[in-house]
Design an enzyme around this catalytic site. Sequence first.
Site: not given
Lengths: 184, 219
Positions: B177-178
């Site tokens: 989850p950047c």
Amino acid sequence: MNTKQPFEKIVAAHGTTVLRVCRAVLGVHDADDAWSETFLSALKAYPELPPDANVEAWLVTIAHRKAIDVTRQRGRQPVAVGELPERVSVGSSALTGGAGDDSTDPHDRVALWQAVGALPDKQRQAVAYHYLGGLPFAEVAELLGGSVEAARRASSDGVKALRRVYSHEQSGGHPSSRTKGQKP
Amino acid sequence: MNDPAAENLDLLAPSTDELAELEASITELHLLLERRAQDAHMLDLAYTTVDSPVGSLLLAASDRGLVRVAYAVEDHDAVLETLSQRISARILRAPRRLDTVAAELEQYFAGTRRAFDVPLDPSLSSGFRRLVQQHLPDIAYGSTETYKEVAALVGNPQAVRAVGSACATNPLPVVVPCHRVLRSDGSLGGYIGGLAAKAALLELESAGAGVSPAARPGV
């Protein structure tokens, strides 16, 4: 371009050509086996294929070897018959141009594939590898043995025989053509 | 010398009907090829595409795990070519290997999944970028961190820009989850799938964050 395409692109670009070559050489029923073996073998060797190689010629050459294997396993000489694929002959008009549909295809595909199947082995292979598979005559000669001239002659004799079937078909003069397109 | 192959195209060219039949046959043969390649351990990369609220996603996996998730704006064909060069050209469209991650993505976008539980193959990242990307799943669903905070957490507080590029080059967006990393002023920063996709993911998560998955209907 010097980069290697993902193998999926190779299947998408050449799968149809290789299947037609296999069908012409082996007949519809054994063609599927030869196609599978060809692409599995090609996938294995693909990383080592030079980036500038002619991929289609490479595939057709593999298909030729696999066709020989399939023939050996069946314990008989290559016999190509102009049968329809099973998945076509049941309730489908593909290849035949359709029963009473408005297909614009003037050719009788059944008669054509029957005629391909009736060619002598060398002619049938030469036609398949050169005209369907796009192999130059020099490479056809390597696969079949014999001279380049012999490969060219076999191929052109084969096409002449197919053209004779066609001219019969087109004029409606061939008895077998009358069975096409009739509803049961 | 004329080209005899071209001369005979009219005779041997497949008809429209034959082409349709060939295509159907190739579809069956392709399925068989996928299975046999997998069984023979020759399928280095399997891929598929799935639809999602943020557009079509390309999913690619080695036999070690998920190696790439790509947005449509990245150009899936270009991504496949890069995979072919960087990992292996033995690539087939073979959806079965991606079944689990595809199902988990569907649950994620439906709001019923908060973390991904599939093996990941980090082959496309190395060094500091890999370190940053390995930290990202620690940022909880529905919360965010700043590039600066992430830099401090991975033990290199000065490396704010390097954290930014680690996020920008994340080969596994959505799953890693950047999108949960923002600028210190609260603005979005950048995103490989475009800012609209980043905003959509954050909104999805903020809607679902207050509710535990167990309390959601149908779970």
